[in-house]
Design an enzyme around this catalytic site. Sequence first.
Site, mmCIF file in Angstrom:
data_model
loop_
_atom_site.group_PDB
_atom_site.id
_atom_site.type_symbol
_atom_site.label_atom_id
_atom_site.label_comp_id
_atom_site.label_asym_id
_atom_site.label_seq_id
_atom_site.Cartn_x
_atom_site.Cartn_y
_atom_site.Cartn_z
ATOM 1 C CB SER A 97 -7.255 -3.816 -2.225
ATOM 2 O OG SER A 97 -7.540 -2.438 -2.306
ATOM 3 N N GLY A 98 -7.737 -6.309 -1.044
ATOM 4 C CA GLY A 98 -7.058 -7.913 -0.733
ATOM 5 C C GLY A 98 -8.205 -8.838 -0.779
ATOM 6 C CD GLU A 131 -2.401 11.419 -0.444
ATOM 7 O OE1 GLU A 131 -1.458 10.624 -0.963
ATOM 8 O OE2 GLU A 131 -3.378 11.017 -0.113
ATOM 9 N N GLY A 145 -1.404 15.033 10.591
ATOM 10 C CA GLY A 145 -0.257 15.211 9.721
ATOM 11 C C GLY A 145 0.223 13.960 8.933
ATOM 12 C CD GLU A 153 -18.009 -4.482 0.433
ATOM 13 O OE1 GLU A 153 -16.784 -4.982 0.640
ATOM 14 O OE2 GLU A 153 -18.195 -3.471 1.274
ATOM 15 C CB CYS A 187 -6.095 4.784 -4.143
ATOM 16 S SG CYS A 187 -5.959 3.640 -2.976
ATOM 17 N N GLY A 223 -5.932 9.423 11.552
ATOM 18 C CA GLY A 223 -5.645 7.854 11.743
ATOM 19 C C GLY A 223 -6.648 7.201 11.256
ATOM 20 C CB THR A 277 -10.780 1.417 1.520
ATOM 21 O OG1 THR A 277 -11.354 1.140 2.625
ATOM 22 C CG2 THR A 277 -10.419 3.092 1.770
ATOM 23 C CB CYS A 278 -8.489 0.998 -3.193
ATOM 24 S SG CYS A 278 -7.415 1.344 -4.469
ATOM 25 C CD GLU A 285 19.009 15.724 -16.363
ATOM 26 O OE1 GLU A 285 20.239 14.964 -16.987
ATOM 27 O OE2 GLU A 285 18.295 16.139 -16.961
ATOM 28 N NE ARG A 321 -0.854 13.444 18.537
ATOM 29 C CZ ARG A 321 -1.234 12.253 19.234
ATOM 30 N NH1 ARG A 321 -1.821 12.728 20.437
ATOM 31 N NH2 ARG A 321 -0.881 11.261 18.772
ATOM 32 C CG ASP A 329 -6.060 -0.888 5.204
ATOM 33 O OD1 ASP A 329 -4.847 -1.337 4.392
ATOM 34 O OD2 ASP A 329 -6.423 0.198 4.695
ATOM 35 C CE1 TYR A 341 -2.748 7.770 1.946
ATOM 36 C CE2 TYR A 341 -1.697 6.536 3.977
ATOM 37 C CZ TYR A 341 -2.643 6.779 2.796
ATOM 38 O OH TYR A 341 -3.674 5.447 2.735
ATOM 39 C CG HIS A 393 19.509 16.217 -20.579
ATOM 40 N ND1 HIS A 393 19.660 17.009 -19.336
ATOM 41 C CD2 HIS A 393 19.525 17.107 -21.692
ATOM 42 C CE1 HIS A 393 19.743 18.096 -19.720
ATOM 43 N NE2 HIS A 393 19.761 18.429 -21.009
ATOM 44 C CE LYS A 431 -4.607 9.664 -3.055
ATOM 45 N NZ LYS A 431 -3.964 8.848 -2.201
HETATM 46 P P1 FAD Z 1 -10.549 -2.447 2.075
HETATM 47 O O1 FAD Z 1 -10.331 -1.941 0.657
HETATM 48 O O2 FAD Z 1 -10.998 -1.095 2.976
HETATM 49 O O3 FAD Z 1 -12.042 -3.106 1.677
HETATM 50 C C1 FAD Z 1 -12.566 -3.698 2.964
HETATM 51 C C2 FAD Z 1 -13.843 -4.022 2.418
HETATM 52 O O4 FAD Z 1 -14.429 -4.891 3.327
HETATM 53 C C3 FAD Z 1 -14.848 -2.833 2.184
HETATM 54 O O5 FAD Z 1 -15.522 -2.719 1.090
HETATM 55 C C4 FAD Z 1 -15.668 -2.993 3.507
HETATM 56 O O6 FAD Z 1 -17.239 -2.388 3.001
HETATM 57 C C5 FAD Z 1 -16.109 -4.353 3.577
HETATM 58 N N1 FAD Z 1 -16.490 -4.952 4.821
HETATM 59 C C6 FAD Z 1 -15.904 -4.481 6.259
HETATM 60 N N2 FAD Z 1 -16.531 -5.175 7.121
HETATM 61 C C7 FAD Z 1 -17.376 -5.728 6.427
HETATM 62 C C8 FAD Z 1 -18.438 -7.086 7.071
HETATM 63 N N3 FAD Z 1 -18.411 -7.332 8.182
HETATM 64 N N4 FAD Z 1 -19.338 -7.824 6.109
HETATM 65 C C9 FAD Z 1 -19.076 -7.320 4.770
HETATM 66 N N5 FAD Z 1 -18.170 -6.542 4.324
HETATM 67 C C10 FAD Z 1 -17.454 -5.693 5.090
HETATM 68 N N6 FAD Z 1 -3.271 2.918 -0.635
HETATM 69 C C11 FAD Z 1 -2.467 3.345 -1.595
HETATM 70 O O7 FAD Z 1 -1.713 2.251 -1.964
HETATM 71 N N7 FAD Z 1 -2.553 4.369 -2.426
HETATM 72 C C12 FAD Z 1 -3.045 5.514 -2.052
HETATM 73 O O8 FAD Z 1 -2.890 6.571 -2.748
HETATM 74 C C13 FAD Z 1 -4.030 5.567 -1.029
HETATM 75 N N8 FAD Z 1 -5.064 6.436 -0.751
HETATM 76 C C14 FAD Z 1 -5.940 6.249 0.135
HETATM 77 C C15 FAD Z 1 -6.633 7.264 0.487
HETATM 78 C C16 FAD Z 1 -7.564 7.560 1.422
HETATM 79 C C17 FAD Z 1 -8.369 8.621 1.881
HETATM 80 C C18 FAD Z 1 -7.591 6.445 2.173
HETATM 81 C C19 FAD Z 1 -8.808 6.039 3.371
HETATM 82 C C20 FAD Z 1 -6.863 5.271 2.065
HETATM 83 C C21 FAD Z 1 -5.739 5.157 0.891
HETATM 84 N N9 FAD Z 1 -5.075 4.014 0.552
HETATM 85 C C22 FAD Z 1 -4.370 4.126 -0.429
HETATM 86 C C23 FAD Z 1 -5.094 3.034 1.550
HETATM 87 C C24 FAD Z 1 -6.108 2.067 0.721
HETATM 88 O O9 FAD Z 1 -7.166 2.369 0.213
HETATM 89 C C25 FAD Z 1 -6.046 0.595 1.588
HETATM 90 O O10 FAD Z 1 -5.017 0.306 2.078
HETATM 91 C C26 FAD Z 1 -6.857 -0.729 0.973
HETATM 92 O O11 FAD Z 1 -8.061 -0.419 0.286
HETATM 93 C C27 FAD Z 1 -6.793 -1.846 1.837
HETATM 94 O O12 FAD Z 1 -7.381 -2.876 1.270
HETATM 95 P P2 FAD Z 1 -8.300 -3.759 2.213
HETATM 96 O O13 FAD Z 1 -8.647 -5.057 1.215
HETATM 97 O O14 FAD Z 1 -7.489 -4.364 3.351
HETATM 98 O O15 FAD Z 1 -9.636 -3.093 2.592
#
Ligand code: FAD
Length: 460
Positions: free
Chosen positions: A15-16, A183, A177, A35, A48, A263, A42-43, A442, A200, A304, A179, A437, A51
């Site tokens: 995402s970022g 979920e 415990g 990548e 996200c 976590g 992850t998203c 509401e 726990r 993250d 999200y 309504h 999921k």
């Molecule tokens: P990421 O999206 O994790 O991307 C990091 C990328 O870097 C990955 O593709 C990885 O393969 C790559 N990478 C890592 N190390 C290297 C390397 N050394 N060389 C090359 N590539 C590398 N957020 C929400 O807002 N709403 C939700 O409903 C939600 N649900 C979620 C459900 C689950 C099960 C999970 C696990 C997360 C959820 N999140 C949700 C959190 C969200 O997915 C993350 O906050 C978000 O993806 C973070 O984005 P990012 O860019 O930091 O990292």
Amino acid sequence: MAKYDYDLFVIGAGSGGVRAARLAAMSGAKVAVAEEHRVGGTCVIRGCVPKKFMVYASEFSHHFKTAKSYGWTVEGATFDWQAFLAEKDKEIARLSGIYVRNLQNAGAELAHGKARLLDAHTVEVDKVGTRTADKILIATGGRPWAPKDLPGVELAISSNEAFHLPELPRRIVIAGGGYIAVEFAGIFNGLGVETALVHRGPNVLRGFDDDVRSHLAEEMEKRGITVVLGTQHTAIEKTSGGLLSRFSNGHEVESDVVMLCLGREPYVEGLGLEAAGVKLTERGAVAVDDHSRSNVENIWAVGDVTDRINLTPVAIREGQAFAETEFYGRPTAFDHETVASAVFSQPPIGSVGLSEADARKVCGKVDIYLARLKPMKYAFNGSDERALLKLVVDCATEKVVGCHVVGPDAPEMIQMAAIAIKMGVTKAQWDAACAVHPTLAEELVTMREKFVPMGLGQVA
Ligand code: FAD
């Protein structure tokens, strides 16, 4: 000749990273993104998006039950896990493809492989080679954490594997415990899996408003999930019938799958941060300032891996702020205050601003407005499901500082509430909005009575 191969090298196409890389490339900068897995992060690939598809799939069983009371006959409905996985994976591949195209259309180059820093300006990518860059952005995200010393930990799955289980289990034990745990408990329960959630702590969803936490735990139990609090795994063992979970309270439970949602940790392993001199926080995240800059002048980190607020829209906005600052000459810092969030539990949660407990610490005196009611949809189907709506108001400023909803469409509602709260709305301005309504929302603008917790009302 340019001093470096690239103006910007981004590690991680999640995402970022993708947002930052696209924006930087669109400014005319020479950008590369590494990548190691699949573009989207992850998203899109294991968070996200898949999921939410699983939540949708699992909600049908509840809808079918409700449908009966509305005159529908839905006998014989069955669920095909493999068919669902195939459709879900097709859509994920489509979305990942869009991310790739967006990067390419912006002019960014993709390097497939794990990247590591050799020094502050040099990145080595497996099977691609060594590249140099003026600026480097670390956007490697997080990964599931599990206690290495738990006997049998290797028998358990994390959320990563939950998206591709070869078959739907008959019984699952979910530990945690947060999200993700609640979920997935809702998902598996909705799909007909006998589900136990074991945590726990004293209640699920630490950090959320206490009324929300206890309300959700009750509603989850009403839907058939066994919620066990105050205990944790001491071992996981293979048996002839499946997996045996042993707990610190002496209990044992057999299941087909054990899923640990205990976590997540910043993903910095093998990144070569030491070689570049990048400092980490105590929790192992890349330490950054308000502008996401690390202690090394030409290295930034977003999302993250910095362990600030670990949500997709936050990673995107941090990536955007970085690009605005460094490639468009507009210094921008993302404001981490009052970020709304949703939990796609069943029923779902929408939450923005301060919990009651935090508001009491921050503001001192607060007024609480609280409603618990049966959602209209369940008026005559015999369900005892209840929705919860809660407002927290700072007495000194009369501003609404927290809004928390558990119930149908709560995640959709909270986005709108977040706009008002971010703008600093007072309770009087909030109430001036006329109700829509008949809706659950509401209730939010019609709560006039201050809520007095039992036992406190008699004091005055
Ligand atoms: P990421 O999206 O994790 O991307 C990091 C990328 O870097 C990955 O593709 C990885 O393969 C790559 N990478 C890592 N190390 C290297 C390397 N050394 N060389 C090359 N590539 C590398 N957020 C929400 O807002 N709403 C939700 O409903 C939600 N649900 C979620 C459900 C689950 C099960 C999970 C696990 C997360 C959820 N999140 C949700 C959190 C969200 O997915 C993350 O906050 C978000 O993806 C973070 O984005 P990012 O860019 O930091 O990292």
